[in-house]
Scaffold this active site. Sequence first.
Site, PDB file in Angstrom:
ATOM      1  N   SER A  61       0.756  -1.090  -0.147  1.00 37.51           N
ATOM      2  CA  SER A  61      -0.229   0.125   0.045  1.00 37.51           C
ATOM      3  C   SER A  61       1.018   1.224  -0.015  1.00 37.51           C
ATOM      4  CB  SER A  61      -1.042  -0.047   1.220  1.00 37.51           C
ATOM      5  OG  SER A  61      -1.752  -1.064   1.238  1.00 37.51           O
TER       6      SER A  61
HETATM    7  N1  SAM Z   1      -1.031  -4.978   3.902  1.00 36.76           N
HETATM    8  C1  SAM Z   1      -0.318  -5.205   2.640  1.00 36.76           C
HETATM    9  C2  SAM Z   1       1.198  -4.755   2.702  1.00 36.76           C
HETATM   10  O1  SAM Z   1       1.725  -4.036   3.750  1.00 36.76           O
HETATM   11  O2  SAM Z   1       1.931  -4.918   1.801  1.00 36.76           O
HETATM   12  C3  SAM Z   1      -0.907  -4.716   1.609  1.00 36.76           C
HETATM   13  C4  SAM Z   1      -2.051  -5.815   1.066  1.00 36.76           C
HETATM   14  S1  SAM Z   1      -2.372  -5.847  -0.411  1.00 36.76           S
HETATM   15  C5  SAM Z   1      -2.855  -4.324  -0.739  1.00 36.76           C
HETATM   16  C6  SAM Z   1      -3.963  -6.886  -0.334  1.00 36.76           C
HETATM   17  C7  SAM Z   1      -3.506  -8.284   0.215  1.00 36.76           C
HETATM   18  O3  SAM Z   1      -5.035  -8.845   0.533  1.00 36.76           O
HETATM   19  C8  SAM Z   1      -3.158  -8.778  -1.099  1.00 36.76           C
HETATM   20  O4  SAM Z   1      -1.871  -9.700  -0.673  1.00 36.76           O
HETATM   21  C9  SAM Z   1      -4.414 -10.160  -0.912  1.00 36.76           C
HETATM   22  O5  SAM Z   1      -3.795 -11.203  -1.763  1.00 36.76           O
HETATM   23  C10 SAM Z   1      -4.965 -10.327   0.093  1.00 36.76           C
HETATM   24  N2  SAM Z   1      -6.392 -10.647   0.059  1.00 36.76           N
HETATM   25  C11 SAM Z   1      -7.232 -10.548  -0.554  1.00 36.76           C
HETATM   26  N3  SAM Z   1      -8.330 -11.048  -0.207  1.00 36.76           N
HETATM   27  C12 SAM Z   1      -8.071 -11.484   0.808  1.00 36.76           C
HETATM   28  C13 SAM Z   1      -8.838 -12.354   1.889  1.00 36.76           C
HETATM   29  N4  SAM Z   1      -9.966 -12.999   1.634  1.00 36.76           N
HETATM   30  N5  SAM Z   1      -8.117 -13.084   3.004  1.00 36.76           N
HETATM   31  C14 SAM Z   1      -6.775 -12.671   3.247  1.00 36.76           C
HETATM   32  N6  SAM Z   1      -6.028 -12.136   2.089  1.00 36.76           N
HETATM   33  C15 SAM Z   1      -6.733 -11.460   1.183  1.00 36.76           C
END
Ligand code: SAM
Length: 213
Positions: A61
């Site tokens: 992010s």
């Molecule tokens: N917090 C992260 C960082 O600091 O790098 C950024 C997160 S990224 C924008 C969103 C993440 O959410 C992705 O890695 C994606 O695979 C995960 N994601 C999407 N749906 C999800 C779910 N139902 N359960 C867990 N993770 C999920």
Amino acid sequence: MDYIQKQKEKLISDLKLKGIKSEKVLSAMWKVPRERFIDQSILGQSYQDVALPIICGQTISQPYTVAFMTEKLDISSGMKVLEIGTGSGYQSCVLAELGANVYSVERIDELYFYSQNMFKELGYNITQKLGDGTFGWKDFAPYDRVMITAGAPETPLELLKQMKIHAKMIIPIGNKTLQIMTLIERNSETEFITTKFSQFRFVPLIGKQGWEN
Ligand code: SAM
């Protein structure tokens, strides 16, 4: 690495100009080395205030987004925090720097192992789970704080159930490309207060109580 130090100083002062006030949050972000979470080919962009690509088509992010969400959660040391969407692991480390006990769920196995490795290398103690985070993580519930770092169509009911009374949740809610940052505070067993902020852009929350894959 002198240029990284300079970029980092500029980022912190930019975040202040953009309205981030919490010295605790800024100090936590100062301490977590963002350059370690991204591909070496884009190292020069580590401290630009932009989201950057990570493996599996996901993103780390934008620093402003991390600062905004973390500030809104008002974390104190010792709080139990559930994060959905571990991704690179950067946000989990910022929460841990604030003294939170972090429980983080990721649905993509490559990212689960990638972040696990980063936590080990950087010495952060984060409890991790591989799976669909729209169900939360019942084993350690209830939580003081919940952070969803992917864009949801609506608030997953299971996550609301896993909040303590007086807990806060921050979650981007909207369509697959644009979401409204939303803060939910639980006042009692049945009363939840919602505050809406501006628009943000996240990758979709994919799961049973999120978007279809
Ligand atoms: N917090 C992260 C960082 O600091 O790098 C950024 C997160 S990224 C924008 C969103 C993440 O959410 C992705 O890695 C994606 O695979 C995960 N994601 C999407 N749906 C999800 C779910 N139902 N359960 C867990 N993770 C999920």
